[in-house]
Motif scaffolding. Structure first.
Motif, PDB file in Angstrom:
ATOM      1  N   ALA A  41       0.901  -1.444  -0.175  1.00  0.00           N
ATOM      2  CA  ALA A  41       0.169  -0.255   0.123  1.00  0.00           C
ATOM      3  C   ALA A  41       0.801   1.266  -0.032  1.00  0.00           C
ATOM      4  CB  ALA A  41      -0.978   0.249   1.261  1.00  0.00           C
TER       5      ALA A  41
ATOM      6  N   GLY B 170      -0.630   5.584  -5.957  1.00  0.00           N
ATOM      7  CA  GLY B 170      -2.278   6.679  -6.446  1.00  0.00           C
ATOM      8  C   GLY B 170      -2.570   7.158  -6.791  1.00  0.00           C
TER       9      GLY B 170
ATOM     10  N   GLU C 224      -5.835   3.384  -0.395  1.00  0.00           N
ATOM     11  CA  GLU C 224      -6.319   1.777  -0.114  1.00  0.00           C
ATOM     12  C   GLU C 224      -7.129   2.748   0.890  1.00  0.00           C
ATOM     13  OE1 GLU C 224      -2.895   2.812  -0.439  1.00  0.00           O
ATOM     14  OE2 GLU C 224      -2.382   1.617  -1.584  1.00  0.00           O
TER      15      GLU C 224
ATOM     16  N   PRO D 159      -4.461  -4.379  -2.307  1.00  0.00           N
ATOM     17  CA  PRO D 159      -6.042  -3.570  -1.755  1.00  0.00           C
ATOM     18  C   PRO D 159      -6.442  -3.176  -2.747  1.00  0.00           C
ATOM     19  CG  PRO D 159      -3.778  -2.295  -1.290  1.00  0.00           C
ATOM     20  CD  PRO D 159      -3.738  -3.812  -2.182  1.00  0.00           C
TER      21      PRO D 159
HETATM   22  P1  UTP Z   1      -0.770   0.478  -8.520  1.00  0.00           P
HETATM   23  O1  UTP Z   1      -0.058   0.466  -9.491  1.00  0.00           O
HETATM   24  O2  UTP Z   1      -2.604  -0.205  -8.195  1.00  0.00           O
HETATM   25  O3  UTP Z   1      -0.898   1.314  -7.646  1.00  0.00           O
HETATM   26  O4  UTP Z   1      -0.014  -0.724  -7.678  1.00  0.00           O
HETATM   27  P2  UTP Z   1      -0.052   2.607  -7.593  1.00  0.00           P
HETATM   28  O5  UTP Z   1       0.892   2.849  -8.403  1.00  0.00           O
HETATM   29  O6  UTP Z   1      -0.558   3.417  -6.255  1.00  0.00           O
HETATM   30  O7  UTP Z   1      -1.506   3.447  -8.473  1.00  0.00           O
HETATM   31  P3  UTP Z   1      -1.275   4.262 -10.190  1.00  0.00           P
HETATM   32  O8  UTP Z   1      -0.606   3.731 -11.205  1.00  0.00           O
HETATM   33  O9  UTP Z   1      -0.082   5.510  -9.959  1.00  0.00           O
HETATM   34  O10 UTP Z   1      -2.581   5.149  -9.673  1.00  0.00           O
HETATM   35  C1  UTP Z   1      -0.904  -2.327  -6.410  1.00  0.00           C
HETATM   36  C2  UTP Z   1      -0.690  -1.871  -5.123  1.00  0.00           C
HETATM   37  O11 UTP Z   1       0.991  -2.313  -5.098  1.00  0.00           O
HETATM   38  C3  UTP Z   1       0.932  -1.141  -4.379  1.00  0.00           C
HETATM   39  C4  UTP Z   1       0.258   0.266  -4.379  1.00  0.00           C
HETATM   40  O12 UTP Z   1       0.206   1.451  -3.044  1.00  0.00           O
HETATM   41  C5  UTP Z   1      -1.831  -0.109  -4.296  1.00  0.00           C
HETATM   42  O13 UTP Z   1      -2.178  -1.439  -3.360  1.00  0.00           O
HETATM   43  N1  UTP Z   1       2.304  -0.446  -4.576  1.00  0.00           N
HETATM   44  C6  UTP Z   1       2.678   0.129  -6.132  1.00  0.00           C
HETATM   45  C7  UTP Z   1       3.235  -0.276  -3.466  1.00  0.00           C
HETATM   46  O14 UTP Z   1       2.433  -0.580  -2.256  1.00  0.00           O
HETATM   47  N2  UTP Z   1       4.350   0.103  -4.086  1.00  0.00           N
HETATM   48  C8  UTP Z   1       5.270   0.221  -5.135  1.00  0.00           C
HETATM   49  O15 UTP Z   1       5.604   0.875  -5.341  1.00  0.00           O
HETATM   50  C9  UTP Z   1       3.502   0.451  -6.153  1.00  0.00           C
END
Ligand code: UTP
Length: 304
Positions: A23, A27, A40, A145
């Motif tokens: 998380a 985003g 999240e 999530p």
């Molecule tokens: P996403 O690619 O859907 O989330 O990653 P993001 O990168 O937050 O969203 P956008 O693309 O910028 O809109 C799926 C999950 O992996 C986590 C995100 O928080 C999400 O829950 N994630 C993603 C991490 O924990 N670390 C990262 O470096 C990338």
């Protein structure tokens, strides 16, 4: 790499103790809201997506939830913290139903956080959980999530598949070929179970006529701890991010068994406004308080 286990009697007890929930992402698809509100924590009706996923992990037998979070996203962990002050206040007003709602996240499962300092990709985020997973834990779950897999229960099936075949187990949905270009798609062969396939590779967002199957990846993983070693050996891809699928691909190349469970149910992608609004409407339509009015309003809105 740990040895694949093919003897179904060789494992007993819970299939995994830790569930990792990454998380720490930026985003960006929810900007400007995600300037201050973690994606999240956006509510599906009244409950944050990450609480729904925590409930799923607890139901599958996980004992600890390892939330990978980033320095600016403390509110994610705060959602699972003790809220006795608010509970007392609600109790004094006789709002016992709200007390139960408020308490749920805290009571579901033990929550620990690990920090990912920079959003360097999903693979990197999972790697951050390494030290928090006990050395005796041969496998652990990962739940994204922003991905709701409904009805819950697929993790139990995935655990069963690991008992049978060893290695790592992922989750897939069968999507219409015309829509496949939006997904990561598995290259598979059949097993003796129609809903379990052996994975040989993965292709990101293929053209429909080039897709190796119609099985698209969903955000549930049951990973052998060999994944950590694989994550150490892959190189960052686009945008300097370490991709979890690259580490899985490396394991496959080296003969580690990887299977998918084909989930014959629903799914909501909460990661972008379009998918989120569908999830919200879907949950609201099922709700006895809001469903009937919403149904009526939607019908007139669509006919109007
Ligand atoms: P996403 O690619 O859907 O989330 O990653 P993001 O990168 O937050 O969203 P956008 O693309 O910028 O809109 C799926 C999950 O992996 C986590 C995100 O928080 C999400 O829950 N994630 C993603 C991490 O924990 N670390 C990262 O470096 C990338």
């Amino acid at each position: 790499m740990s040895e694949p286990v093919n003897d179904p009697t060789a494992r007993s007890g819970p299939p995994f103790r830790s569930a990792v929930v990454p998380a720490a992402g930026l985003g960006t698809r929810f900007l400007p809201t995600t300037k201050t509100v973690p994606k999240e924590l956006l509510p599906v009706l009244d409950t944050p997506g990450i609480e729904l996923v925590a409930a799923e992990a607890a139901e599958a037998g996980a004992e600890q939830l390892l939330i990978v979070t980033s320095p600016g996203k403390d509110a994610v962990a705060a959602h699972f913290a003790d809220s006795s002050e608010l509970e007392k206040e609600l109790q004094s007003r006789g709002k016992d139903d709200l007390v139960a709602k408020v308490r749920r996240a805290h009571e579901l499962i033990d929550v620990r956080t690990v920090t990912q300092d920079e959003a360097k990709g999903l693979g990197h985020a999972v790697g951050c959980a390494r030290e928090a997973i006990g050395p005796d834990e041969e496998a652990f779950a990962v739940l994204l999530p922003d991905d709701l897999v409904l009805p819950t229960g697929v993790l139990a099936t995935m655990a069963e598949v690991r008992r049978r075949h060893g290695g790592s187990v992922l989750c897939a949905f069968d999507v219409p070929r015309g829509e496949i270009a939006a997904y990561g798609v598995f290259e598979v062969t059949d097993t003796d179970d129609e809903d379990v396939k052996r994975v040989h590779g993965m292709v990101e967002k293929p053209a429909p006529d080039e897709a190796p199957s119609t099985l698209a990846a969903a955000g549930r993983y049951l990973l052998d701890r060999a994944i950590f070693d694989a994550l150490d050996r892959i190189t960052p891809g686009a945008g300097g991010e370490l991709q979890l699928t690259d580490a899985v691909a490396l394991l496959i190349e080296e003969g580690h068994p990887v299977h998918v469970v084909v989930h014959r149910g629903g799914r909501h992608d909460l990661g972008n406004p379009g998918g989120y609004v569908r999830a919200f409407v879907d949950f609201a339509l099922e709700d006895p308080n809001y469903g009937p009015d919403l149904r009526e309003w939607l019908a007139s809105r669509l006919n109007g």
